[in-house]
Design an enzyme around this catalytic site. Sequence first.
Site: not given
Ligand code: VG1
Ligand code: CO
Length: 546
Positions: A18, A22, A116-117, A280, A282, A284-285, A347, A366-368, A379, A499
Amino acid sequence: MSILTLATAPIAGMKPGTSGLRKKVDEFRQPNYLANFVQSVFDAVRPEAGFGSCTLVVGGDGRYFNLEATQQVIRIAAANGFARVLVGLNGILSTPAASCVIRKHGAFGGLILSASHNAGGPAGDFGIKFNGANGGPAPERITDAIYARTLAIAEIRTTDTADIDLGRTGNCQVGAMTVEVFDSVADYVELMRGLFDFDALRRLFAGGFRLAFDAMHAVTGPYARALFERELGAPAGTVRNGTPLTDFGGHHPDPNLVHAKDLHELMMSAAAPDLGAASDGDGDRNLIIGRGLFVSPSDSLAMLAANAHLAPAYRGGIVGVARSMPTSGAVDRVAQALGIPCYETPTGWKYFGNLLDAGRITLCGEESAGTGSNHVREKDGVWAVLLWLSILAARGQSVQDIARQHWATYGRHYYTRHDYEEVASADAQPLMQALAARLPSLAGTQLGSLTVVQADDFSYTDPVDGSVAAHQGLRIVFADGARIVYRLSGTGTSGATLRVYLERYERDPALHRLDTQQALADLIALADEVAEIHRRTGRAAPDVIT
Ligand code: VG1
Ligand code: CO
């Protein structure tokens, strides 16, 4: 300096998900792993004339292996002929700051080192992604080309130069390439100053408004301190956990109610400040919590869209909005009221890039917990907090009042996401396949007390370039607009994460104060029944509820 051409062989499994590639840190530290990927990126995106006039931006979220990876990228960039590399001080660049810097300095693109997260540290995750000249994540066409290259790569070009000092700003040379170590906080603050009315925000804080911003020991600490505490005069201590740590203090830098539990508890207590926010790994959230009220990211997007005109950057109104498919339809109602288009994308932020570049949308999310605008192509967590602060300053109301009025006007979309983490892939894949096979026969049928009006595997055709992204989530839509959506995560590094997204619309203001899980209890039960989650995975309950 000598350029070294090292023989290498393809390494399997480097398909970007996504948001970039990673993997566990251990995997990234295997010989040639990172170098294979970086060389593959350069091979896939090299202009015909080479990189001789190109600038590359490099930096990451400060997690374990960030510095080592940055040094490797610099050597490979030099050997591949880049003119200049801009690298964040101490290897640090938040994702939105990287996007800002790429755009501001006319760079060819950037490599962002982040998972990221995801958790960090030696036993945690590492990640890398490529962003193009618009500052946004590479579209699928490019990530596919990068992946194809990782399967054919035979050589890595690097140099024999020593590590450079990333702890001080300034310029140095790696062969013919200039390396500029700079502090991205200044560029970012300048961008924000152009979007928001800092004087109004200073008055807000001077008037006693209290913010608790949890940087989660991740990358936003330096940006948040510079903005909230130094520029806007919020008291010291407004930014919590503001020093980036390589292991994020042992926590998941994921701003949700599970991992930002302390902040949530504070916001539900008598001592709650006016606004609680977190970002988060990096940066962006964003998580937004008012005194006594968590604002779901889907609602936050809708509320920002409805009120964006209160900030100078959006004073002239917004031209359109977009949300990822699993994100609730709350923002759709705002778009409808404003008479602007609302796009539904798969997504991942990479799908917003074309819409933003083409000027079709101003805001997206996004909902995340990701929200952003056309100011960058990522973001942006700190930006979202500044926009919320601007709205709170202009309206002089509490988060709770704004949310309740919003629901009274538009109705409320009860919304939750249930995550089943580290499910065996051998269970998750068949679950999705069986469900996908069942969908065509579901439309028109009755499930429990609900009638299914649509059941499909979401496919997106980009309205700008016509590219198609298929298999982006299984959705079951009911007659009253309620939905269940199923997806497998594309950011996890072990097993599969299932999810399940649940949504129900409630028009009646008398029913706007229900507990979300209770309001969705029927759908939650149905989601398990239809997909046989418990039977197939052995999981009786999700690991994370957001
Ligand atoms: C998750 C979220 C998605 C977001 C992605 C990257 O992806 O659901 O909305 O864009 O993380 O966010 P997934 O494929 O695990 O559902 V970040 O802040 O981790 O770069
Ligand atoms: Co992030």
